[in-house]
Design an enzyme around this catalytic site. Structure first.
Site, PDB file in Angstrom:
ATOM      1  CB  SER A  23      -0.887   0.028   1.252  1.00  0.00           C
ATOM      2  OG  SER A  23      -1.800  -1.032   1.224  1.00  0.00           O
ATOM      3  NE  ARG A  27      -2.561   4.566   0.532  1.00  0.00           N
ATOM      4  CZ  ARG A  27      -3.154   3.425   0.196  1.00  0.00           C
ATOM      5  NH1 ARG A  27      -2.454   2.465  -0.418  1.00  0.00           N
ATOM      6  NH2 ARG A  27      -4.441   3.221   0.443  1.00  0.00           N
ATOM      7  N   GLY A  94      -6.012  -4.092  -7.759  1.00  0.00           N
ATOM      8  CA  GLY A  94      -7.202  -3.299  -7.463  1.00  0.00           C
ATOM      9  C   GLY A  94      -6.822  -1.941  -6.901  1.00  0.00           C
ATOM     10  NE  ARG A 122     -10.557  -6.953  -6.482  1.00  0.00           N
ATOM     11  CZ  ARG A 122      -9.468  -6.628  -5.790  1.00  0.00           C
ATOM     12  NH1 ARG A 122      -8.270  -6.839  -6.308  1.00  0.00           N
ATOM     13  NH2 ARG A 122      -9.577  -6.115  -4.592  1.00  0.00           N
ATOM     14  CB  SER A 168     -13.010   0.720   1.204  1.00  0.00           C
ATOM     15  OG  SER A 168     -12.154   0.777   0.076  1.00  0.00           O
ATOM     16  CD  GLN A 170      -8.317  -1.227  -3.077  1.00  0.00           C
ATOM     17  OE1 GLN A 170      -9.359  -1.445  -3.699  1.00  0.00           O
ATOM     18  NE2 GLN A 170      -7.319  -2.084  -3.065  1.00  0.00           N
ATOM     19  CG  ASP A 316      -5.270  -7.102   2.378  1.00  0.00           C
ATOM     20  OD1 ASP A 316      -6.399  -7.301   1.896  1.00  0.00           O
ATOM     21  OD2 ASP A 316      -4.577  -6.106   2.099  1.00  0.00           O
ATOM     22  CE  LYS A 343     -10.430  -6.904   0.390  1.00  0.00           C
ATOM     23  NZ  LYS A 343     -10.046  -5.512   0.274  1.00  0.00           N
ATOM     24  NE  ARG A 347      -7.596 -12.714  -0.954  1.00  0.00           N
ATOM     25  CZ  ARG A 347      -6.805 -11.646  -0.947  1.00  0.00           C
ATOM     26  NH1 ARG A 347      -6.940 -10.734   0.000  1.00  0.00           N
ATOM     27  NH2 ARG A 347      -5.868 -11.505  -1.870  1.00  0.00           N
TER      28      ARG A 347
HETATM   29  C1  S3P Z   1      -5.601  -1.439   0.162  1.00  0.00           C
HETATM   30  C2  S3P Z   1      -6.794  -1.439   0.831  1.00  0.00           C
HETATM   31  C3  S3P Z   1      -7.556  -2.669   1.112  1.00  0.00           C
HETATM   32  C4  S3P Z   1      -6.698  -3.903   0.960  1.00  0.00           C
HETATM   33  C5  S3P Z   1      -5.855  -3.875  -0.286  1.00  0.00           C
HETATM   34  C6  S3P Z   1      -4.929  -2.676  -0.275  1.00  0.00           C
HETATM   35  C7  S3P Z   1      -4.931  -0.141  -0.083  1.00  0.00           C
HETATM   36  O1  S3P Z   1      -8.636  -2.759   0.187  1.00  0.00           O
HETATM   37  O2  S3P Z   1      -7.512  -5.057   0.968  1.00  0.00           O
HETATM   38  O3  S3P Z   1      -5.071  -5.046  -0.383  1.00  0.00           O
HETATM   39  O4  S3P Z   1      -3.716  -0.126  -0.390  1.00  0.00           O
HETATM   40  O5  S3P Z   1      -5.604   0.885   0.031  1.00  0.00           O
HETATM   41  P1  S3P Z   1     -10.053  -2.026   0.467  1.00  0.00           P
HETATM   42  O6  S3P Z   1      -9.837  -0.587   0.479  1.00  0.00           O
HETATM   43  O7  S3P Z   1     -10.932  -2.459  -0.674  1.00  0.00           O
HETATM   44  O8  S3P Z   1     -10.538  -2.552   1.783  1.00  0.00           O
END
Ligand code: S3P
Length: 431
Positions: A23, A27, A94, A122, A168, A170, A316, A343, A347
């Protein structure tokens, strides 16, 4: 398709480190590209997912030097990003897709983003819906807005106040990135706190962002400056080895330089609650993120309950924790985790299938699972279905099982943990 044969091993131990946080690596590249000046990223996760983010920014005209764990992003601000002349490829990632949709929404360009078969299943509507509210235009497949997704950005986007339907990071980050170029503030509220790497890094780059519990507010207009970032080890990768050691009474394993952001440390809390001993030491701060050493001593584990608000702090890690649940005495209940269904695979289904292959009773529920543990694991054959965390969870289960196992389709581990089997070998020889 790669296949890995794994023999049981109980002499688990040693001192290891794991690759950089996925993550945070994504970023660092994204904010580095939006900032003015060089951003130097150390311990960058050189995995397929993070390389997809690097390649997408190159396609947007950003100069990036990438040599393994070292990345230099030569940021020239958002105005220097140019319209890509081909479809952007996010592969299995994703995070790349959802974060890029937010960023692209706020630029005055047209772009199309797609990925592999798993990614194309997804839902992207979770980001395109709120982004549309602020003026961007998207086209995708069906009501869930599946990739390929086309985005016609608009600059400036409108301000936004949005309550996330699920916790979330993301979605939150996608909206924050779009808010950097909006004409008003971005207010976001989430039901439970998800990982806050974006808030920390935006602050470090000089963005105008404030956080109050589960609420975040970003004001546009602040120029961001390039900086140095040292990426901590990924606790989601460390989790597989924490679980392995936790499941073997008396085994001791030390993991150094692990990211210990409190929005990510649910796995430590759960393993302690199940009866393992975990010591967290030498905690320091690097680029706004806590980092430290975790020593795990295995114990006689017992079942537990995992539910909200813990779920976003270990979302995760559930495939790894499911292996601990299978070896723990009694039932483990996972609830409030319907997010697992969207995911890299579903999962809830793939974790239960994997455990059942090892002879464990695992029952799916709508938003989680019930695992009846304590009867051991029998060596077996497991297909990862292309999901890196299922492949790694099955691999540690195989180490802890009776008899030989084979895990098929292990190439996908490259998406988050290059060198996983090397580290596994080290841990098995390390006691
Ligand atoms: C992530 C957020 C999570 C996580 C993914 C990485 C991120 O997803 O499951 O592996 O880097 O922001 P969600 O935001 O869908 O929960």
């Amino acid at each position: 398709m790669n296949c890995k044969d794994i023999l049981p091993c109980r002499s688990i131990g040693g001192t290891i480190s794991v690759p950089g946080d996925k993550s945070i690596s994504h970023r660092a590249v994204i904010l580095g590209a939006l900032a003015e000046g060089d951003t130097l990223v150390g311990n960058f996760l050189d995995s397929a997912d993070c390389r997809a983010t690097v390649d997408i920014f190159r396609a947007l005209g950003v100069s990036i030097i990438h040599e393994g764990g070292h990345v230099t992003v030569k940021g020239r601000g958002a105005d220097a990003l140019r319209e890509p002349d081909d479809v952007l490829q996010a592969g299995n990632s994703g995070t790349t897709t959802r974060l890029m949709l937010g960023l692209l929404a706020g630029l005055d360009i047209y772009a199309v983003i797609t990925g592999d078969a798993s990614l194309r299943r997804r839902p992207m509507d979770r980001v395109t819906r709120p982004l549309s509210l602020r003026g961007a235009d998207f086209r995708g497949r069906g009501v869930r807005m599946l990739a390929p997704v086309a985005v016609s950005g608009r600059r400036p986007l409108a301000g936004l106040t949005y309550e996330l339907p699920v916790a979330s990071a993301q979605i939150k980050t996608s909206l924050l990135l779009s808010g950097l170029f909006a004409e008003g503030p971005t207010h976001i509220w989430e039901p439970y706190k998800s990982r806050d790497h974006s808030e920390r890094m935006l602050t470090a780059f000089g963005a105008d962002i404030s956080v109050d519990g589960n609420r975040v507010c970003l004001n546009p207009g602040c120029a961001m400056k390039g900086r140095e970032i040292s990426v901590p080890g990924d606790i989601s990768s460390a989790a597989f080895f924490m679980v392995m050691a936790a499941c073997v009474p008396g085994a001791t394993l030390t993991l150094v330089d692990v990211g210990l952001n409190p929005t990510r440390t649910g796995v430590i809390d759960v393993l302690r609650d199940m009866g393992a001993h975990l010591r967290v030491e030498d905690v320091r701060e690097e680029a706004g993120e806590p980092v430290g050493r975790v020593s795990v001593t295995g114990g006689e584990l017992h079942g537990t309950t995992i539910d909200a608000p813990l779920v976003p702090r270990l979302i995760d890690e559930i495939p790894a924790l499911a292996v601990a649940a299978a070896l723990a005495d009694g039932k483990t209940l996972v609830k409030d985790a319907a997010e697992l269904r969207v995911k890299e695979t579903d999962r809830i289904a793939s974790v239960c299938d994997m455990l059942r292959a090892f002879g464990v009773e695992a029952v799916e529920t709508a938003d989680g699972m019930v695992v009846s543990g304590g009867n051991g694991l029998k060596g077996t054959v497991v297909d990862s279905s292309g999901d890196h965390r299922i492949a790694m969870a099955a691999s540690i289960a195989a180490v802890l099982a009776e008899g030989k196992s084979s895990i098929t389709d292990t190439d996908c581990i490259e998406t988050s943990f290059p060198g996983f089997y090397r580290t596994l070998k080290e841990v098995c020889a390390g006691a």
